[in-house]
Design an enzyme around this catalytic site. Structure first.
Site, mmCIF file in Angstrom:
data_model
loop_
_atom_site.group_PDB
_atom_site.id
_atom_site.type_symbol
_atom_site.label_atom_id
_atom_site.label_comp_id
_atom_site.label_asym_id
_atom_site.label_seq_id
_atom_site.Cartn_x
_atom_site.Cartn_y
_atom_site.Cartn_z
ATOM 1 N N GLY A 43 6.387 4.197 15.023
ATOM 2 C CA GLY A 43 6.415 4.482 13.378
ATOM 3 C C GLY A 43 6.458 5.839 12.951
ATOM 4 N N SER A 44 5.477 6.531 13.409
ATOM 5 C CA SER A 44 5.132 7.838 12.773
ATOM 6 C C SER A 44 5.535 8.887 13.720
ATOM 7 C CB SER A 44 3.790 8.150 12.803
ATOM 8 O OG SER A 44 2.987 8.032 13.984
ATOM 9 N N HIS A 56 6.231 1.233 19.221
ATOM 10 C CA HIS A 56 5.260 1.813 18.388
ATOM 11 C C HIS A 56 5.553 3.067 17.964
ATOM 12 C CE1 HIS A 56 0.808 1.391 16.650
ATOM 13 N NE2 HIS A 56 1.669 2.056 15.878
ATOM 14 N N ASP A 93 7.822 -3.257 15.635
ATOM 15 C CA ASP A 93 7.490 -1.873 16.167
ATOM 16 C C ASP A 93 6.073 -2.164 16.652
ATOM 17 O OD1 ASP A 93 6.346 1.418 14.972
ATOM 18 O OD2 ASP A 93 7.727 1.041 16.627
ATOM 19 N N SER A 96 -2.572 -4.035 6.518
ATOM 20 C CA SER A 96 -3.636 -3.328 7.490
ATOM 21 C C SER A 96 -4.054 -4.791 8.374
ATOM 22 C CB SER A 96 -4.678 -2.485 6.785
ATOM 23 O OG SER A 96 -5.365 -3.385 5.918
ATOM 24 N N ARG A 131 -4.048 -8.750 -1.897
ATOM 25 C CA ARG A 131 -5.292 -9.325 -2.734
ATOM 26 C C ARG A 131 -5.062 -9.049 -4.193
ATOM 27 N NH1 ARG A 131 -8.817 -6.262 1.267
ATOM 28 N NH2 ARG A 131 -7.430 -4.775 1.091
ATOM 29 N N GLY A 188 0.867 -1.097 -0.275
ATOM 30 C CA GLY A 188 0.031 0.190 0.020
ATOM 31 C C GLY A 188 0.892 1.085 -0.021
#
Lengths: 351, 327
Positions: free
Chosen positions: B294-295, B292, B268, B216, B185, B162
C-alpha cells in the site's frame, strides 16, 4: 440466427398464397452483413427495426477473408469490427450497392478512407461511448505499471513474498508528478480528469497544433514533442494512428525521457517502434511501460518485450466493459440503419 | 559534572536512508540496528531491546508484554514505521507511560493510490489479461472477451471514511461514480467534499457495486467481512481490502468468490502475511492478491522513515512529536 429471412420463410409455410406481397417487400429490404457476433444490444436493434435483412458471422472469432469477400457481395450495408480490412479489394467484392460502412470502434485505421470516399460510401463509427472505459483502462494500466502490480501478484503467488519490507516493490507515485499526453483528444482529456485527484502537479501535451478548448478543461500546457519527452514523469499516448504518428515513439523520443518515466500506450500499436522500446526498457533508459496495443495483435508469445519485468502488456481490452461494448454495438447498429435510410447518423465519420 | 546520558535505541530493521541520517546526525543516541531487510528474529529482538530508551520498529514486530519486559524501565518511546498500530500492545504501553509515534498522513496518498490501482486491476481483469497475453490465450480482438465492470455510473461504498478512505473516494470520483456511500461509527463532515452519503453497513453492502474496506483493525471490525456480509453483496460487485487482513474472514471470502456470490476481490492485506502459496484464494482467477504494498513508493517510504526518526527523537528528549499516537 433469427433474422428477417427466417421470418419470411415461416410466413411462407403458413400462408403461401398471401405472402407474395411480403416477398416483394422483403426483396427490397436493404441487405446487410455483420462481420462478427457483436454484443446483444446492437443485434436487437437490427432485428427489431424491420428495416434490414442481415446475415452475420456468428462467432467470437474473425470471419476468414475468403468468406467475408463472398458474403459482402451485393450488400447495401456492412457492420464490421476493427479486425476487418475494408480496402479496395473488399469494396470491389461488395459491389455498387454498398452505401454504408459501420465500424464498431472509434479507430478507423482499418478503413481505406480514400476508397470509401471515392465510392460515396458513408461511414459510421463509435466515438464517445467508449471514452470512459478507455480512459479508465488507461489509468488502470498506468497504475499497474507504476506501482508494479503484476510483479507483485507474481511474488505473492510464487513465494517471493516474505514479510513487510521497507523498500521492496516500491514504485513511482503520481503525487507531485508531471503527466504528458501525446495527442489531446476526448480520451486524453478523460484520462487527465481521472488522474487529477492523485495530486498530479502539472499536465502537458503535444499535438499537431494547440487544442485550447480541450486543454483548458484540464489546465494542460502545450509543449513540443521534445519538451513532452523531457518533462514527463508519466507519458500517455492518446493520438490516432496516421502516417504522421506512425512510429513516432522511437529511440529519438525514449532517449530524451527521464529515467524514472513510465510510458503508456493505449492508442494503436503502430505508433510505437517496439524494438526501440525494448532497448529503452532493458537498458534502464525509462522505468517502465504499459501497452494495451501492439504490432501485431496478438503479440507473439516469444516477443522480447515479454521478457521484461518492467513491461506490462494487455490484449487490447481498453473498451472491454460490458456496458461499453453493448453501447458500441447499439451505436454501430443505429449508425448503420440511419445511413441506409439516407438520414444523419448519430456518429458519422467525416471523410 | 554529570555526563549527559547516552540514550540507547534499538532499530528493528534497516530503514530508508532518510531516517537513518536524521538519527545519526542527532548524536543523541547509541544506535543498535538490525541491519537487514529481513525481520529481526524474536530472540534477537528481546536481546536487542534490553535497557533501550527507544525502539524504532516496523509493523512486523509484535511489541507485546514480553518485549516491554525485556526492554525494562528505561523505555520511553516506541516509534513505528507505519500508520497501523495493531502490532502494539497499546494497553500495556499506556500503562507503563511509554509514548508512541506513528506515520499517519504521509502515506495517505500512496495507499489511496494503490487501493485505486488494485480496484481497477480487479474490476478490469488486468492480471487475467496479462496471463492470457503471455500464455497464448490472446488470439484477436473479440467483442466480449475479458470484459470487466466499469466505475462509470456505479455505486461505491467505503467502509471507514478516514484519511485514507476519503483520499480513495476523491480519486474515484472522476471515474463517473454515481453514488458514494460510506459507513462507520459516525458521519463525517469531510464526506461532503465527495458527496458521501452516510448509511448503515447493511445498506452499503447491498447497494454498492464496489465495496472498499478502509477502516482500522479493532475488536469491532475483526472478522467484519464474513459469510453474512458477502451474502448481501451484489453478484456483480467487487470487494477491495487494503486495511488489515483480519477484517476479512478468508474462508467465507473464498466461498463467496468461488460460488459466484460476488464477482471479484482485490486484497493488499491478508492473514497471515505472507499468505502461504498454497492458499485457496491464490487459485482463483477473480481474486487479486498483492503482498501489502500500500505505501510502497520510494518517496513515501523515505518520508515515513524521516517521520519515524523525528518521532523517536522527540520521544527521547521529552518534546512534542510530529505525529504522536493518542492512546
Amino acid at each position: 440466427m433469427w433474422c428477417s429471412r427466417t421470418a419470411l420463410g415461416r410466413l411462407q409455410k403458413i400462408a403461401p398464397c398471401t405472402v407474395t406481397g411480403f416477398h416483394r417487400a422483403m426483396s427490397i429490404l436493404p441487405k446487410v452483413y455483420v462481420t462478427r457476433k457483436v454484443p446483444p444490444d446492437g443485434l436487437d436493434i437490427l432485428r427489431k427495426s424491420g428495416q434490414v435483412q442481415f446475415e452475420m458471422w456468428d462467432s467470437d472469432d474473425p470471419v476468414p477473408r475468403v468468406e467475408l469477400l463472398k458474403k459482402v457481395k451485393g450488400c447495401d450495408g456492412i457492420l464490421c469490427v476493427l479486425t476487418e480490412k475494408i480496402d479496395a479489394q473488399l469494396l470491389d467484392a461488395a459491389g455498387p450497392n454498398l452505401k454504408v460502412l459501420s465500424t464498431m470502434s472509434v479507430g478507423f485505421d482499418h478503413l481505406s478512407l480514400d476508397e470509401l470516399k471515392k465510392r460515396g460510401i458513408r461511414v459510421g463509427y463509435t466515438p464517445e461511448v467508449l471514452t470512459d472505459a478507455v480512459a479508465e483502462l488507461t489509468v488502470a494500466l498506468l497504475l499497474a505499471t507504476s506501482r508494479r502490480l503484476i510483479e507483485a501478484t507474481h511474488e505473492a503467488k510464487t513465494g517471493g513474498w516474505g514479510t513487510w519490507r521497507t523498500l521492496w516493490l516500491c514504485g513511482h507515485e503520481l503525487a507531485n508528478s508531471t503527466v504528458g499526453i501525446l495527442g489531446l483528444g476526448r480520451i486524453g482529456v478523460a484520462i487527465a480528469e481521472r488522474l487529477k485527484p492523485f495530486k498530479v502537479k502539472k499536465f502537458i501535451y503535444t499535438d499537431v497544433e494547440p487544442r485550447p478548448e480541450l486543454a483548458n478543461m484540464i489546465e494542460a500546457e502545450y509543449v513540443s514533442l521534445d519538451e513532452l519527452a523531457k518533462e514527463s514523469d508519466f507519458l500517455a499516448i492518446c493520438c490516432a494512428l496516421t502516417p504522421e504518428t506512425h512510429g513516432i515513439c522511437n529511440w529519438n523520443l525514449f532517449s530524451k525521457m527521464k529515467k524514472n518515466a513510465i510510458f503508456i500506450n493505449t492508442s494503436r500499436g503502430g505508433v510505437v517502434n517496439q524494438e526501440d522500446l525494448y532497448e529503452a526498457l532493458s537498458t534502464g533508459l525509462i522505468a517502465g511501460a504499459g501497452l494495451d496495443v501492439t504490432t501485431p495483435e496478438p503479440l507473439p508469445t516469444h516477443h522480447p518485450l515479454f521478457t521484461l519485468k518492467n513491461c506490462v502488456i494487455l490484449p487490447h481490452i481498453a473498451s472491454a466493459s460490458y456496458t461499453t461494448r453493448n453501447s458500441m454495438s447499439a451505436l454501430a447498429a443505429n449508425n448503420l440503419l440511419a445511413g441506409l435510410r439516407g438520414e444523419p447518423m448519430p456518429k458519422e465519420l467525416k471523410l | 559534572m554529570s555526563a549527559q546520558q547516552i540514550l540507547k535505541v534499538f532499530v528493528t530493521r534497516r530503514i530508508p536512508q532518510e531516517g537513518m541520517k536524521i538519527l545519526q546526525k542527532a548524536g543523541l543516541c547509541n544506535l543498535s540496528v538490525w541491519d537487514s531487510d529481513e525481520p529481526v528474529p524474536r530472540a534477537e529482538l528481546l536481546k536487542g531491546v534490553a535497557g533501550a530508551h527507544g525502539i524504532l520498529c516496523l509493523l512486523s514486530d509484535k511489541i507485546d508484554t514480553e518485549v516491554l519486559d525485556a526492554a525494562g524501565p528505561n523505555l520511553k518511546v516506541i516509534s513505528t514505521l507505519s500508520v497501523g498500530f495493531d502490532h502494539l500492545a497499546i494497553d500495556e504501553i499506556k500503562k507503563r507511560g511509554i509514548r508512541v509515534g506513528y506515520t499517519p498522513d504521509v502515506l495517505t496518498d500512496a495507499t489511496a493510490e494503490l487501493t485505486v490501482a488494485l480496484l481497477l486491476a480487479t474490476a478490469r481483469r488486468l492480471p487475467e489479461g496479462v496471463e492470457e497475453v503471455k500464455n497464448g490465450g490472446w488470439s484477436t480482438w473479440k467483442p466480449l472477451w475479458l470484459c470487466g465492470y466499469g466505475l462509470s455510473g456505479s455505486t461505491v461504498g467505503v467502509i471507514g471514511l478516514g484519511r485514507i478512505g476519503l483520499a480513495i473516494a476523491r480519486r474515484l470520483k472522476p471515474f463517473g461514480v454515481k453514488r458514494l456511500l460510506y459507513t462507520g461509527r459516525q458521519s463525517k463532515p469531510q464526506a461532503q467534499e465527495v458527496d458521501g452519503e452516510y448509511v448503515p453497513l447493511d445498506t452499503l453492502v447491498s447497494e454498492s457495486d464496489f465495496v472498499v474496506v478502509s477502516c482500522s483493525l479493532t475488536p469491532d471490525t475483526q472478522g467484519l467481512c464474513d459469510k453474512t456480509f458477502f451474502s448481501k453483496m451484489k453478484k456483480t460487485s467487487i470487494f477491495i481490502n487494503t486495511s488489515r487482513g483480519a477484517v476479512v474472514n478468508q474462508e467465507d471470502l473464498f466461498e463467496a468468490l468461488s460460488s459466484g456470490q460476488i464477482a471479484a476481490a482485490g486484497l493488499d492485506v491478508t492473514t497471515p502475511e505472507p499468505l502461504p502459496t498454497a492458499h485457496p484464494l491464490l487459485t482463483l482467477k477473480n481474486c487479486v492478491v498483492l503482498p501489502h504494498i500500500g505505501s510502497a513508493t520510494y518517496s513515501t517510504r523515505g518520508v515515513m522513515s524521516e517521520l519515524t526518526a523525528n518521532n523517536l527523537l522527540a520521544g527521547l528528549t521529552g518534546s512534542e512529536m510530529p505525529s504522536e499516537l493518542k492512546m
